[in-house]
Design a protein around this motif. Structure first.
Motif, PDB file in Angstrom:
ATOM      1  N   GLU A 376      30.995  35.586  34.425  1.00 47.55           N
ATOM      2  CA  GLU A 376      31.604  35.936  35.803  1.00 47.55           C
ATOM      3  C   GLU A 376      32.334  37.226  35.975  1.00 47.55           C
ATOM      4  O   GLU A 376      32.301  37.773  36.939  1.00 47.55           O
ATOM      5  CB  GLU A 376      32.632  34.856  36.128  1.00 47.55           C
ATOM      6  CG  GLU A 376      31.913  33.469  36.302  1.00 47.55           C
ATOM      7  CD  GLU A 376      32.869  32.308  36.270  1.00 47.55           C
ATOM      8  OE1 GLU A 376      32.721  31.157  36.738  1.00 47.55           O
ATOM      9  OE2 GLU A 376      34.021  32.415  35.508  1.00 47.55           O
ATOM     10  N   LEU A 377      33.112  37.656  34.850  1.00 49.54           N
ATOM     11  CA  LEU A 377      33.925  38.776  34.789  1.00 49.54           C
ATOM     12  C   LEU A 377      32.638  40.022  34.938  1.00 49.54           C
ATOM     13  O   LEU A 377      32.713  41.085  35.802  1.00 49.54           O
ATOM     14  CB  LEU A 377      34.819  38.980  33.668  1.00 49.54           C
ATOM     15  CG  LEU A 377      35.319  40.363  33.780  1.00 49.54           C
ATOM     16  CD1 LEU A 377      36.107  40.804  34.970  1.00 49.54           C
ATOM     17  CD2 LEU A 377      36.210  40.518  32.452  1.00 49.54           C
ATOM     18  N   GLY A 378      31.595  39.731  34.109  1.00 52.32           N
ATOM     19  CA  GLY A 378      30.597  40.945  34.391  1.00 52.32           C
ATOM     20  C   GLY A 378      29.991  41.163  35.677  1.00 52.32           C
ATOM     21  O   GLY A 378      29.644  42.329  36.029  1.00 52.32           O
ATOM     22  N   VAL A 379      29.775  39.853  36.500  1.00 48.63           N
ATOM     23  CA  VAL A 379      29.361  40.185  37.827  1.00 48.63           C
ATOM     24  C   VAL A 379      30.156  40.877  38.669  1.00 48.63           C
ATOM     25  O   VAL A 379      29.904  41.666  39.637  1.00 48.63           O
ATOM     26  CB  VAL A 379      29.118  38.681  38.446  1.00 48.63           C
ATOM     27  CG1 VAL A 379      28.491  38.652  39.982  1.00 48.63           C
ATOM     28  CG2 VAL A 379      27.867  38.173  37.744  1.00 48.63           C
ATOM     29  N   LEU A 380      31.445  40.576  38.371  1.00 47.12           N
ATOM     30  CA  LEU A 380      32.566  41.364  39.218  1.00 47.12           C
ATOM     31  C   LEU A 380      32.517  42.803  38.965  1.00 47.12           C
ATOM     32  O   LEU A 380      32.540  43.501  39.853  1.00 47.12           O
ATOM     33  CB  LEU A 380      33.936  40.875  38.879  1.00 47.12           C
ATOM     34  CG  LEU A 380      35.237  41.582  39.536  1.00 47.12           C
ATOM     35  CD1 LEU A 380      35.135  41.260  41.123  1.00 47.12           C
ATOM     36  CD2 LEU A 380      36.571  41.238  39.103  1.00 47.12           C
ATOM     37  N   LEU A 381      32.397  42.934  37.541  1.00 44.45           N
ATOM     38  CA  LEU A 381      32.229  44.440  37.523  1.00 44.45           C
ATOM     39  C   LEU A 381      30.883  45.309  38.107  1.00 44.45           C
ATOM     40  O   LEU A 381      30.888  46.217  38.269  1.00 44.45           O
ATOM     41  CB  LEU A 381      32.224  44.644  35.835  1.00 44.45           C
ATOM     42  CG  LEU A 381      33.565  44.287  35.091  1.00 44.45           C
ATOM     43  CD1 LEU A 381      33.511  44.685  33.838  1.00 44.45           C
ATOM     44  CD2 LEU A 381      34.714  44.529  35.797  1.00 44.45           C
ATOM     45  N   GLN A 382      29.923  44.506  37.956  1.00 43.20           N
ATOM     46  CA  GLN A 382      28.604  44.932  38.692  1.00 43.20           C
ATOM     47  C   GLN A 382      28.932  45.405  40.176  1.00 43.20           C
ATOM     48  O   GLN A 382      28.317  46.337  40.700  1.00 43.20           O
ATOM     49  CB  GLN A 382      27.550  43.951  38.546  1.00 43.20           C
ATOM     50  CG  GLN A 382      27.120  43.671  37.312  1.00 43.20           C
ATOM     51  CD  GLN A 382      25.697  43.010  37.475  1.00 43.20           C
ATOM     52  OE1 GLN A 382      24.851  43.035  38.468  1.00 43.20           O
ATOM     53  NE2 GLN A 382      25.262  42.405  36.488  1.00 43.20           N
ATOM     54  N   ARG A 383      29.793  44.511  40.791  1.00 42.36           N
ATOM     55  CA  ARG A 383      30.142  44.737  42.418  1.00 42.36           C
ATOM     56  C   ARG A 383      31.017  45.955  42.490  1.00 42.36           C
ATOM     57  O   ARG A 383      31.087  46.643  43.424  1.00 42.36           O
ATOM     58  CB  ARG A 383      30.873  43.816  42.818  1.00 42.36           C
ATOM     59  CG  ARG A 383      29.976  42.202  42.868  1.00 42.36           C
ATOM     60  CD  ARG A 383      28.817  42.332  43.809  1.00 42.36           C
ATOM     61  NE  ARG A 383      27.915  41.312  43.551  1.00 42.36           N
ATOM     62  CZ  ARG A 383      26.826  41.514  42.568  1.00 42.36           C
ATOM     63  NH1 ARG A 383      26.406  42.544  42.112  1.00 42.36           N
ATOM     64  NH2 ARG A 383      25.907  40.583  42.315  1.00 42.36           N
ATOM     65  N   ILE A 384      31.745  46.526  41.472  1.00 37.84           N
ATOM     66  CA  ILE A 384      32.376  47.659  41.424  1.00 37.84           C
ATOM     67  C   ILE A 384      31.170  48.882  41.389  1.00 37.84           C
ATOM     68  O   ILE A 384      31.410  49.746  42.095  1.00 37.84           O
ATOM     69  CB  ILE A 384      33.472  47.793  40.527  1.00 37.84           C
ATOM     70  CG1 ILE A 384      34.470  46.724  40.443  1.00 37.84           C
ATOM     71  CG2 ILE A 384      34.201  49.060  40.331  1.00 37.84           C
ATOM     72  CD1 ILE A 384      35.480  46.666  39.326  1.00 37.84           C
TER      73      ILE A 384
END
Ligand code: ADP
Ligand code: MG
Length: 477
Positions: A376-384
């Protein structure tokens, strides 16, 4: 210390790591923590007449793993010995341990000091032994209860050389061993439950002196913080004794975590003579090269190798790599985040060490219980990375994720946090702001370039919220 520089501290640690076997070291009884008293002690653990101990092969494999990981010698032949003493929680009247011929000896481990230097700490030996039972003092009026569930639980006692020179070094070493036994999966490292504890041997000597001073042994310390407090207290006490004209006596002491002090338990004169002798009920343990090769094949990547790989493969600094590999769970989490974020290694490192670790600390949680998974954190970082949100907004989204409000995408969508990255849309907003503020535009053109900030605020106000407009009500006209 009263006179800095005048005294040198010398410390050696004896660490007890409870081995993660399902059954005990010499019997088939379960080792699981927390069972009803005396439901997990069989005839062997009770030392009933006529029973014989049988060595659990798994403990030999685990000790060998530790030996290989610390570049120690794994003894081709080691011997169990009886350590004789009387205590209510020791039904046989002796503890089975190893004495002259331990299973592991002569290794080392590097610790990192402040400022990046490393220091090599010698490991004298690591031997196998059984734990004793527990005395219970609560709920027994005028009596003591005995729980023998822990009797016969396998322990690896890891003895260091007296190479440590301060409480901080001792803690760094203990943390290193703690991380190592967990990487090796031979100990759960749970200090509250007593699965990982240590005895600290502490002495002081005049700076420059060749000989060691007389040591005190502080027993059974079960937290890193207590190790530090106990050693610091003990050093001050010993220096005060010597500077007051007295002598330090060799003794066993106990640390009182409430009062932050150590207290004498018994002196050398009262010390037991353990009358060690080889246990006639057990054969010597013989280990050949084939066995060692098989154990070596099961070794995971060790913390030091992993740390180096983090530096080489992800381009992390040595400090960041140390922090991230301090526990296997954290290192695993970091690598899973890198994967899920599409290979954003530095950003992942910053987030795991920053936002995530801060939130976990605040909540008093372990990384393995993190409400936000690495995926889930990985997805957040993709959005950045893909420009959906800014790093600043991402921190807000992360807090919401941590509080269980859903996935990054759902929170961004529901709260309308998407930033506008379509340049024609932005141009439209810019144009509108400029057109609505002709006076400021004129002033700006006449050289008042500080007004750029003013326009930035107007810009935000157009696309943001009413409160932004309130910075300067005049601009509303
Ligand atoms: P014992 O078996 O009586 O506990 P050991 O000689 O096996 O004694 O040492 C136990 C621990 O004490 C080891 O970790 C060792 O490094 C440490 N040690 C020995 N002498 C000193 C000393 N003078 N000061 C501090 N630590 C010491
Ligand atoms: Mg000792």
């Amino acid at each position: 210390m009263n006179k800095p520089g005048a005294w040198e501290t010398v410390i050696g640690l004896e660490i007890h790591a409870q081995l993660r076997t399902r059954s005990k070291i010499f019997s088939g009884a379960a080792t699981q923590y927390g069972a009803e008293p005396n439901t997990q002690a069989c005839a062997v653990d009770l030392g009933l007449p006529g029973v014989l101990p049988v060595l659990n092969a798994e403990v030999v494999r685990m000790a060998a793993k530790f030996g290989l990981a610390t570049r120690s010698t794994v003894a081709p032949r080691s011997v169990f010995a009886r350590k004789n003493y009387f205590y209510p929680d020791l039904p046989k009247g002796y503890q089975i341990s190893q004495f002259e011929l331990p299973i592991v000896y002569g290794g080392w481990l590097d610790i990192e000091l402040d400022g990046g230097a490393t220091k090599r700490i010698g490991i004298t030996r690591a031997h196998l032994e059984e734990d004793a039972g527990k005395s219970l003092h609560e709920n027994f009026h005028g009596m003591t209860g005995i729980d023998l569930n822990r009797a016969g639980t396998p322990l690896l006692e890891i003895v260091s050389e007296p190479d440590l020179r301060s409480a901080q070094e001792a803690v760094a070493y203990m943390k290193k061993i703690h991380a190592l036994v967990r990487y090796l999966d031979i100990c759960d490292g749970n200090m509250q439950e007593g699965s990982f504890r240590c005895d600290a041997n502490v002495s002081v000597r005049r700076q420059g002196s060749e000989e060691f001073g007389t040591r005190a042994e502080i027993k059974n310390i079960n937290s890193f913080r207590f190790v530090e407090q106990a050693i610091n207290y003990e050093v001050e006490r010993q220096v005060a004794v010597i500077e007051g004209g007295g002598e330090v006596v060799q003794e066993t002491r106990l640390f009182d975590p409430d009062k932050h002090e150590t207290r004498s338990m018994r002196t050398k004169e009262e010390a037991n003579d353990y009358r060690y002798f080889p246990d006639p009920d057990l054969l010597p343990v013989e280990i050949d090269q084939a066995f060692l090769d098989a154990v070596a094949a099961t070794l995971p990547e060790l913390p030091e190798a992993r740390r180096q790989r983090f530096i080489d493969a992800y381009g992390l600094s040595a400090d960041d790599a140390s922090v991230l590999t301090a526990s296997r769970e954290q290192a695993d989490y970091f690598e899973a985040t890198v994967d899920a974020s599409g290979g954003q290694d530095k950003l992942s490192a910053n987030w795991v060490m920053g936002e995530l670790s801060g939130a976990l600390n605040k909540a008093g949680m372990d990384i393995s219980d993190s409400p936000v998974s690495a995926a889930e954190l990985g997805v957040l970082l993709q959005r950045i990375e893909d420009g959906t949100i800014s790093g600043r907004i991402a921190k807000q989204v992360f807090q919401d994720m941590f509080n269980g409000e859903g996935s990054a995408d759902a929170i961004i969508e529901n709260k309308g946090l998407k930033q506008i990255s379509d340049s024609s849309a932005i141009e439209g907003v810019v144009k509108e702001v400029i057109e609505n503020h002709p006076k400021q535009l004129e002033q700006y053109r006449n050289g008042q370039t500080r007004l750029l900030g003013y326009f930035a605020i107007r810009n935000r106000s157009t696309s943001c919220c009413a409160s932004c407009l309130m910075h300067d009500p005049a601009s509303l006209r």
